[in-house]
Design a protein around this motif. Structure first.
Motif, PDB file in Angstrom:
ATOM      1  N   UNK A 275       0.864  -1.183   0.000  1.00 37.96           N
ATOM      2  CA  UNK A 275       0.000   0.000   0.000  1.00 37.96           C
ATOM      3  C   UNK A 275       0.899   1.231   0.000  1.00 37.96           C
ATOM      4  N   UNK A 276       0.666   2.122  -0.928  1.00 39.10           N
ATOM      5  CA  UNK A 276       1.542   3.283  -1.125  1.00 39.10           C
ATOM      6  C   UNK A 276       1.772   4.059   0.168  1.00 39.10           C
ATOM      7  N   UNK A 277       3.034   4.441   0.380  1.00 39.05           N
ATOM      8  CA  UNK A 277       3.456   5.278   1.515  1.00 39.05           C
ATOM      9  C   UNK A 277       3.319   4.593   2.868  1.00 39.05           C
ATOM     10  N   UNK A 278       3.189   3.261   2.876  1.00 42.21           N
ATOM     11  CA  UNK A 278       3.098   2.520   4.135  1.00 42.21           C
ATOM     12  C   UNK A 278       3.985   1.283   4.046  1.00 42.21           C
ATOM     13  N   UNK A 279       4.105   0.583   5.181  1.00 44.03           N
ATOM     14  CA  UNK A 279       4.804  -0.702   5.181  1.00 44.03           C
ATOM     15  C   UNK A 279       3.808  -1.847   5.326  1.00 44.03           C
TER      16      UNK A 279
ATOM     17  N   UNK B 295       1.504 -13.414  14.563  1.00 43.08           N
ATOM     18  CA  UNK B 295       0.104 -13.009  14.658  1.00 43.08           C
ATOM     19  C   UNK B 295      -0.091 -11.782  15.550  1.00 43.08           C
ATOM     20  N   UNK B 296       0.955 -11.312  16.180  1.00 45.75           N
ATOM     21  CA  UNK B 296       0.840 -10.131  17.042  1.00 45.75           C
ATOM     22  C   UNK B 296       0.279  -8.944  16.255  1.00 45.75           C
ATOM     23  N   UNK B 297      -0.753  -8.323  16.809  1.00 47.26           N
ATOM     24  CA  UNK B 297      -1.382  -7.166  16.171  1.00 47.26           C
ATOM     25  C   UNK B 297      -0.597  -5.921  16.568  1.00 47.26           C
ATOM     26  N   UNK B 298       0.270  -5.478  15.684  1.00 48.42           N
ATOM     27  CA  UNK B 298       1.194  -4.392  16.013  1.00 48.42           C
ATOM     28  C   UNK B 298       0.877  -3.082  15.308  1.00 48.42           C
ATOM     29  N   UNK B 299      -0.010  -3.120  14.324  1.00 48.73           N
ATOM     30  CA  UNK B 299      -0.336  -1.893  13.601  1.00 48.73           C
ATOM     31  C   UNK B 299      -1.641  -2.036  12.854  1.00 48.73           C
ATOM     32  N   UNK B 300      -2.271  -0.909  12.585  1.00 48.76           N
ATOM     33  CA  UNK B 300      -3.499  -0.888  11.797  1.00 48.76           C
ATOM     34  C   UNK B 300      -3.332   0.084  10.642  1.00 48.76           C
ATOM     35  N   UNK B 301      -3.822  -0.303   9.484  1.00 55.50           N
ATOM     36  CA  UNK B 301      -3.816   0.568   8.320  1.00 55.50           C
ATOM     37  C   UNK B 301      -5.008   1.520   8.441  1.00 55.50           C
ATOM     38  N   UNK B 302      -4.730   2.832   8.467  1.00 57.96           N
ATOM     39  CA  UNK B 302      -5.800   3.808   8.689  1.00 57.96           C
ATOM     40  C   UNK B 302      -5.723   4.923   7.643  1.00 57.96           C
TER      41      UNK B 302
ATOM     42  N   UNK C  81      -1.173   3.066  12.071  1.00 60.58           N
ATOM     43  CA  UNK C  81      -1.447   3.421  13.469  1.00 60.58           C
ATOM     44  C   UNK C  81      -0.785   2.378  14.356  1.00 60.58           C
ATOM     45  N   UNK C  82       0.144   2.804  15.191  1.00 62.84           N
ATOM     46  CA  UNK C  82       0.901   1.879  16.036  1.00 62.84           C
ATOM     47  C   UNK C  82       0.013   1.293  17.135  1.00 62.84           C
ATOM     48  N   UNK C  83      -0.026  -0.023  17.204  1.00 65.78           N
ATOM     49  CA  UNK C  83      -0.796  -0.715  18.243  1.00 65.78           C
ATOM     50  C   UNK C  83       0.095  -1.500  19.197  1.00 65.78           C
ATOM     51  N   UNK C  84       1.412  -1.391  18.992  1.00 66.57           N
ATOM     52  CA  UNK C  84       2.340  -2.220  19.766  1.00 66.57           C
ATOM     53  C   UNK C  84       2.975  -1.475  20.923  1.00 66.57           C
TER      54      UNK C  84
ATOM     55  N   UNK D  40     -19.103  -3.614  21.733  1.00 72.42           N
ATOM     56  CA  UNK D  40     -18.388  -4.653  20.989  1.00 72.42           C
ATOM     57  C   UNK D  40     -18.113  -4.272  19.554  1.00 72.42           C
ATOM     58  N   UNK D  41     -19.133  -3.781  18.852  1.00 79.21           N
ATOM     59  CA  UNK D  41     -18.933  -3.444  17.441  1.00 79.21           C
ATOM     60  C   UNK D  41     -18.127  -2.157  17.281  1.00 79.21           C
ATOM     61  N   UNK D  42     -18.282  -1.218  18.195  1.00 79.32           N
ATOM     62  CA  UNK D  42     -17.496   0.018  18.118  1.00 79.32           C
ATOM     63  C   UNK D  42     -16.016  -0.249  18.363  1.00 79.32           C
ATOM     64  N   UNK D  43     -15.717  -1.190  19.254  1.00 79.33           N
ATOM     65  CA  UNK D  43     -14.325  -1.415  19.646  1.00 79.33           C
ATOM     66  C   UNK D  43     -13.471  -1.988  18.527  1.00 79.33           C
ATOM     67  N   UNK D  44     -14.093  -2.568  17.492  1.00 80.96           N
ATOM     68  CA  UNK D  44     -13.322  -3.124  16.371  1.00 80.96           C
ATOM     69  C   UNK D  44     -13.182  -2.138  15.218  1.00 80.96           C
ATOM     70  N   UNK D  45     -13.783  -0.956  15.336  1.00 78.31           N
ATOM     71  CA  UNK D  45     -13.797  -0.014  14.211  1.00 78.31           C
ATOM     72  C   UNK D  45     -12.410   0.480  13.829  1.00 78.31           C
ATOM     73  N   UNK D  46     -11.532   0.653  14.813  1.00 85.08           N
ATOM     74  CA  UNK D  46     -10.206   1.188  14.499  1.00 85.08           C
ATOM     75  C   UNK D  46      -9.488   0.314  13.478  1.00 85.08           C
ATOM     76  N   UNK D  47      -9.670  -1.005  13.582  1.00 84.19           N
ATOM     77  CA  UNK D  47      -9.008  -1.915  12.653  1.00 84.19           C
ATOM     78  C   UNK D  47      -9.578  -1.784  11.245  1.00 84.19           C
ATOM     79  N   UNK D  48     -10.781  -1.221  11.133  1.00 86.99           N
ATOM     80  CA  UNK D  48     -11.382  -1.029   9.823  1.00 86.99           C
ATOM     81  C   UNK D  48     -10.751   0.086   9.023  1.00 86.99           C
TER      82      UNK D  48
END
Length: 410
Positions: A35-39, A61-68, A78-81, A171-179
């Protein structure tokens, strides 16, 4: 003119609503695409997705970042680690941690115990249908698809029935950041929801430690008392189960209903032969995978599909793309009830295969059986807002699915 893949906005609303043409282009031309400009790299071809799930020493499988999406529309990470300070549990944990957590959770989710829930699932589906059906219509998501999974998850965990409406919201709001598609205004709501959910579950867990019951709260409390888990880990496991457990099942129940609502002939086939419902649900899982993707963290400098991947970068394993790979599934965009296979990736693969898959399938079977047997036909309502997808690169779930019902039954 076809835009170059590097110019494509992965957060474009049109692509979020219908990602499958992009998935096809990725599989053919760039099966490991940066994805352009990201890792972040999108992995779309079946064989490469499968390979990544097996190379656990290269891909954590460690969730260390989210594409935002940034305010200017570009993508960022977005750093999650927290610089390596984050605690990774269950679905985001690696072995041996993952298996230790799985052993605690599995007793509540073994097939025998799940089958014992059938009367409760049936009763809840009936009640939710009766409460939600009004004037020949039902808003399928808010009335049933979003609520049923949370009712069952809350029961297994041991949470009070009166808290379920709040759990649905949290529950549904808490997963939005990963979207990835969270506006500045919405970000505060999402963070607050995740914080409040964690605080609530912490209080429930501490109460269970004093009086363990015959439920998952009790199982986790006993594991902590035995020194097998720390309190923080137990609470994070609960947070994950509430969020992911609702998402996967609500996505399946909604996606399956939409597929039927747009195909009267298929509706008729399933009404005539109820044995076809199970293979249909497997096709629904394959065609509209409730989780579009899952994250992997690249541990060491390596390659995948001849693409160099630096340590510290991220993969999104696109289940939704791999599940439509024609190399594995002939006529991949069609519903074929004769496939009769669970050889899809809708619930993940390998050691991280979804612990709640059996429960999700059972809930969907009861929900769709009710929809078919209590109607002569149904279709999506005509208004523009009747069917709306949740804007997300992570989940494939409806925000709204309003159905017009023809009961025409004795």
């Amino acid at each position: 003119m076809t835009r170059a893949l590097d110019e494509i906005d992965v957060f474009d609303q049109g692509l979020l609503d219908d990602p499958y043409p992009l998935y096809e282009r990725l599989r053919i031309t760039a099966p490991v695409h940066r994805v352009a400009d990201t890792d972040f790299y999108l992995v779309s071809r079946w064989d490469l997705v499968m390979e990544a799930t097996t190379r656990v020493t290269d891909f954590s499988s460690n969730l260390t970042g989210a594409l935002v999406q940034q305010p200017d529309g570009t993508a960022a990470v977005f750093d999650l680690d927290g610089g390596g300070r984050a605690v990774h549990v269950l679905a985001t944990g690696d072995n041996p941690t993952h298996m230790a957590h799985r052993r605690v959770v599995l007793p509540a989710l073994v097939a025998k115990r799940i089958r014992a829930l059938e009367p409760a699932i049936a009763a809840n589906v009936d009640r939710l249908w009766e409460d939600g059906f009004r004037d020949g219509r039902i808003e399928w998501m808010s009335a049933l698809a979003d609520r049923l999974p949370m009712i069952m998850v809350a029961g297994l965990i041991g949470l009070p029935d009166e808290d379920i409406p709040q759990l649905v919201a949290w529950g549904y709001a808490s997963t939005e950041l990963l979207g990835g598609v969270v506006t500045t205004e919405r970000l505060g709501v999402v963070v607050t929801a995740a914080t409040e959910l964690a605080g609530y579950l912490h209080r429930q867990f501490m109460s269970a430690c004093a009086h363990p019951g015959d439920n998952l709260l009790g199982d986790l409390a006993k594991a902590c008392a035995a020194g097998e888990l720390e309190t923080e880990v137990a609470v994070l496991i609960l947070v994950q189960l509430v969020g992911a457990g609702g998402e996967s099942t609500a996505g399946l129940i909604g996606n399956a209903a939409r597929l039927l609502a747009t195909d009267p002939t298929l509706q008729h086939r399933l009404r005539e032969d109820q044995d076809l419902l199970v293979p249909f649900l497997e096709e629904a899982l394959r065609l509209e995978s409730p989780f579009r993707a899952h994250h992997r963290h690249v541990v060491v400098d390596t390659t995948l599909g001849d693409v160099a991947l630096p340590a510290g970068s991220h993969l999104l394993l696109l289940w939704g793309a791999a599940n439509r790979d024609p190399a594995v599934f002939p006529d991949p965009d069609e519903i074929r009830l004769d496939r009769a296979t669970r050889n899809h990736l809708a619930f993940g693969k390998g050691i991280h295969f979804c612990v709640g898959a059996t429960l999700a399938r059972l809930e969907a079977e009861f929900a769709l059986h009710t929809l078919l047997t209590r109607t002569a036909s149904f279709q999506i309502a005509s208004e523009h807002t009747a069917a709306q997808w949740v804007p997300s690169i992570f989940v494939r779930r409806h925000h709204r699915l309003s159905l017009v019902i023809d009961r025409n039954l004795p």
